[in-house]
Design an enzyme around this catalytic site. Structure first.
Site, PDB file in Angstrom:
ATOM      1  N   GLY A 120      -8.622  30.081  11.032  1.00  0.00           N
ATOM      2  CA  GLY A 120      -9.524  29.027  10.559  1.00  0.00           C
ATOM      3  C   GLY A 120     -10.806  29.480   9.909  1.00  0.00           C
ATOM      4  O   GLY A 120     -11.736  28.683   9.757  1.00  0.00           O
ATOM      5  N   LYS A 171     -16.354  35.619  -1.191  1.00  0.00           N
ATOM      6  CA  LYS A 171     -15.241  36.297  -0.505  1.00  0.00           C
ATOM      7  C   LYS A 171     -15.116  37.679  -1.151  1.00  0.00           C
ATOM      8  O   LYS A 171     -14.560  37.817  -2.249  1.00  0.00           O
ATOM      9  CB  LYS A 171     -13.949  35.494  -0.692  1.00  0.00           C
ATOM     10  CG  LYS A 171     -12.693  36.180  -0.169  1.00  0.00           C
ATOM     11  CD  LYS A 171     -12.314  35.702   1.185  1.00  0.00           C
ATOM     12  CE  LYS A 171     -10.973  36.305   1.635  1.00  0.00           C
ATOM     13  NZ  LYS A 171     -10.533  35.808   2.931  1.00  0.00           N
ATOM     14  N   GLY A 185     -14.820  36.939   5.487  1.00  0.00           N
ATOM     15  CA  GLY A 185     -14.096  38.198   5.594  1.00  0.00           C
ATOM     16  C   GLY A 185     -12.604  38.027   5.344  1.00  0.00           C
ATOM     17  O   GLY A 185     -12.112  36.944   5.007  1.00  0.00           O
TER      18      GLY A 185
END
Length: 204
Positions: A16, A34, A102
């Site tokens: 999630g 990202k 991450g």
């Protein structure tokens, strides 16, 4: 709120991080980055978060590495014929709050000597740890907390995502010493409305 960027990491893969990232980006009207996308380049996490965010303030910074294969980044990079260079990870310039997502968990390798946890340290970020209830999640959560503390990385708190288990949650909170930032429900239909709703469960 701290000036440090917020790094969203998880106790594993598929628990999630992207949902939590989208909810926090929307709630704070923050920027999103990202650093490494491994596989699914047509429907990347950046694309997904952008599609779920309603505000027009957030800016979505390009990935440092876009890898074609859906594997661990060091394997994907090898298949693509490149080596991930830690010096290439330069935090985007912005006057806005920055949310960084991450790839996988903390010990995911980016190259033979450089892990996600090393990237967090390099970026001088504070972590929000995403946990999800499953058999083994107590172990994975507490090991993640231990690793972050060993690295001297500040932990802003923990967010649980999905099915509730009061036994697991209470044990994790007691033994981690972390601040509980929220618990997101399960959403059958993940859309912009759901992301706004998810933000209402998060305290920042």
């Amino acid at each position: 709120m701290s000036d440090k960027p917020i790094f969203i990491t998880g106790i594993g893969t598929g628990i999630g991080k992207t949902i939590v990232s989208a909810a926090i980006v929307e709630k704070l009207k923050a920027d999103y980055w990202k650093p490494v996308q491994s596989g699914d380049l047509d429907k990347s996490d950046t694309w997904r978060v952008k599609s779920l965010v309603s505000n027009t303030t957030s800016f979505f910074h390009p990935e440092t590495y876009r890898l074609t294969q859906p594997f661990s980044p060091h394997k994907s990079a090898a298949i693509d014929g490149i080596t991930i260079d830690r010096s290439k990870f330069i935090q985007p310039e912005t006057n806005n709050k920055l949310v960084i997502e991450g790839a996988g968990g903390l010990m995911v390798p980016l190259n033979d000597q450089f892990l996600i946890i090393d990237l967090i340290k390099q970026l001088n970020a504070e972590v929000i740890l995403v946990s999800q209830n499953y058999l083994g999640s107590i172990n994975h959560t507490l090991l993640s907390v231990f690793a972050l503390k060993q690295y001297g990385i500040p932990i802003k708190g923990i967010i649980f995502n999905g099915t509730k288990d009061i036994y697991s949650k209470e044990y994790i909170m007691q033994h981690s010493g972390l601040e509980l930032l929220g618990h997101l429900p399960e959403y059958n239909n993940l859309d912009k409305k759901a992301i706004i709703d998810a933000g209402s469960y998060i305290t920042l």
